[in-house]
Write an enzyme that holds these catalytic residues in place. Structure first.
Site: not given
Ligand code: NAD
Ligand code: G6P
Ligand code: MN
Length: 433
Positions: A169, A253
């Site tokens: 994260c 959060y």
């Molecule tokens: P996004 O909506 O752009 O999705 C990323 C890609 O995943 C898309 O191109 C989509 O087509 C693809 N996808 C959907 N289902 C799939 C599957 N079964 N297999 C392969 N690809 C698939 O998402 P985003 O906003 O870039 O976020 C991506 C992920 O990262 C989300 O799960 C989000 O919650 C997570 N995220 C995590 C953090 C963190 O702190 N850990 C921060 C930001 C986002």
């Molecule tokens: C945060 C978190 C992610 C969260 C995301 C949402 O910083 O660490 O886990 O889900 O950003 O960002 P967004 O721009 O998609 O609302």
């Molecule tokens: Mn996160």
């Protein structure tokens, strides 16, 4: 050279990930990067791949970026697999937000009913990925970024029985980036210790002589200084009396739990005016892909900092670097507890300070927690366990149990209605129910 596979390659965060690898190329000899996506992500992943290739070419490194819709083709002989996919795309997130909000409950990507349903949709997919990895790249590391990151990591390790997994994260990363600036001290001179769960951790800070600076960070935060709040969280201030008494720095959060009323009011106001966060993100994402399409753009644009996940590559790429080069770097990641928080099961996934090296993450023991923090963590972990069990089994009673344990879902008829509506809304992505 290394083979890196990124599942969910069409994410708008992909250029950020590339930047992180490019910065570390001298230590991390990458040969090929495979972006894996699905048919619906075709346009995005192709734009990302071209943009990524331009970034590598501009840096002058011989790295080839591939696109595939066949996950198994990519996973063959991979060294590191990173996951950043969103099952059901942004449309599903918007439902996770709107349906609870329509009942006056918080709807959020990783908290409340929305977070539980994101786990329900994601866990079956990640467990399939793990099965492919067992066959095709049994020595690879899985670096998971997919939310809810802590629960997804717990499913991989406990139910997928895949130990080589670390959950990430950006929230701890941003805190450790901004706090030295707020205190006007050299970042290399601070010592941090984090304890808790993903999106639910607290930490303390010390100077190079071991003197505690936690209260200074708390004062800066209460004065309104930037101590690293992600862009997606509304800045409702914490109650000073409460935070000074606990003398632990809460994560962004915690606002949803310590100031639930105000956070809900703000979300409801946005829901009725500018739209939920997912709706807002859709616009940011469209703008980003317009920029990425420009054949002259070969670096990460500033606009990406509007996304809550900004600086994610500093966590992901540094983690891979630390494993590959056995660096024993301090990082805050989701890993198996192993006694670090004695009041939680030893096999629970926790997000704590760790040293990262060739054998993965080694958590630093925190020890006994004050009553409030202990109680919160035990309740949140029980909620996570029920959520994961329900995601694996499709058991309706367990899903309701998870809802009942969730502090952001008032129990009763409406909770059950929200559960039922979300089950229908996401039917296509919930084969287990
Ligand atoms: P996004 O909506 O752009 O999705 C990323 C890609 O995943 C898309 O191109 C989509 O087509 C693809 N996808 C959907 N289902 C799939 C599957 N079964 N297999 C392969 N690809 C698939 O998402 P985003 O906003 O870039 O976020 C991506 C992920 O990262 C989300 O799960 C989000 O919650 C997570 N995220 C995590 C953090 C963190 O702190 N850990 C921060 C930001 C986002
Ligand atoms: C945060 C978190 C992610 C969260 C995301 C949402 O910083 O660490 O886990 O889900 O950003 O960002 P967004 O721009 O998609 O609302
Ligand atoms: Mn996160």
């Amino acid at each position: 050279g290394l083979k890196i596979v990124t599942i969910g390659g069409g994410s708008s965060y992909t250029p950020e990930l590339m930047e992180g690898f490019i910065k570390r190329y001298n230590e991390l000899p990458i040969k090929e990067i495979w972006l894996v996506d699905i048919e619906q992500g075709k346009e995005k992943v192709n734009i990302d791949a071209k943009m990524s290739q331009r970034m590598w070419d501009a840096a002058g490194y011989d790295v080839k970026v591939h696109v595939t819709f066949d996950r198994r083709e990519a996973l063959k002989d991979a060294d590191f697999v990173t996951t950043q996919f969103r099952v059901g795309l942004l449309e599903a997130r918007i439902k996770d937000e709107r349906i609870p909000l329509s009942y006056g409950m918080l709807g959020q990507e990783t908290n409340g009913a929305g977070g539980i349903f994101k786990a329900f949709r994601t866990i079956p997919v990640i467990l399939d990925i793990v099965e492919d990895m067992k066959e095709l790249c049994p020595n690879a590391w899985l670096i998971n970024f997919t939310n809810p990151s802590g629960m997804v990591t717990e499913a991989v390790i406990k139910y997928g029985k895949w130990e080589r997994c670390i959950g990430l994260c950006n929230v701890p990363t941003i805190a450790m980036m901004k706090e030295p600036i707020a205190l006007n001290v050299d970042p290399n001179e601070l010592i941090y210790q984090f304890v808790g769960l993903n999106h639910f951790h607290w930490h303390k800070v010390y100077d190079k002589d071991g003197n505690e600076l936690t209260s200074k960070v708390i004062d800066a935060m209460l004065d309104g200084k930037d101590v690293g709040l992600p862009a997606n969280i509304n800045n409702v201030p914490f109650f000073g009396e409460q935070i000074r008494e606990m003398n632990m720095i809460p994560c962004g959060y915690h606002r949803y739990y310590y100031r639930q009323q105000e956070m809900l009011e703000h979300s409801l106001m946005e829901y009725e005016t500018i739209g939920t966060r997912g709706q807002q993100v859709k616009e940011t994402e469209n703008k980003l892909f317009e920029l990425y399409k420009n054949p002259n753009l070969d670096h990460k644009p500033e606009e990406l900092s509007k996304r809550g996940g900004a600086y994610y590559s500093d966590a992901a790429c540094e983690c891979i670097n630390a494993i590959y080069n056995n660096k024993q770097t301090h990082m805050v990641v989701s890993t198996k507890n192993r006694g670090a928080i004695p009041e939680l099961p030893e096999d629970s996934i926790v997000e704590v300070s760790c040293y990262i090296g060739a054998k993965g993450a080694m958590p630093v023991a925190w020890g006994k927690l004050p009553s409030a923090q202990r109680g919160w963590l035990q309740c949140m972990k029980a909620m996570e366990e029920c959520t994961i069990q329900a995601a694996v089994t499709g058991n309706y009673g367990l899903a309701l149990e998870a809802f009942t344990l969730n502090e952001l879902i008032p129990s009763g008829e409406n909770a059950k209605r929200v559960l039922d509506e979300l089950l229908i809304a996401h039917k296509n992505y919930l084969p287990q129910f």
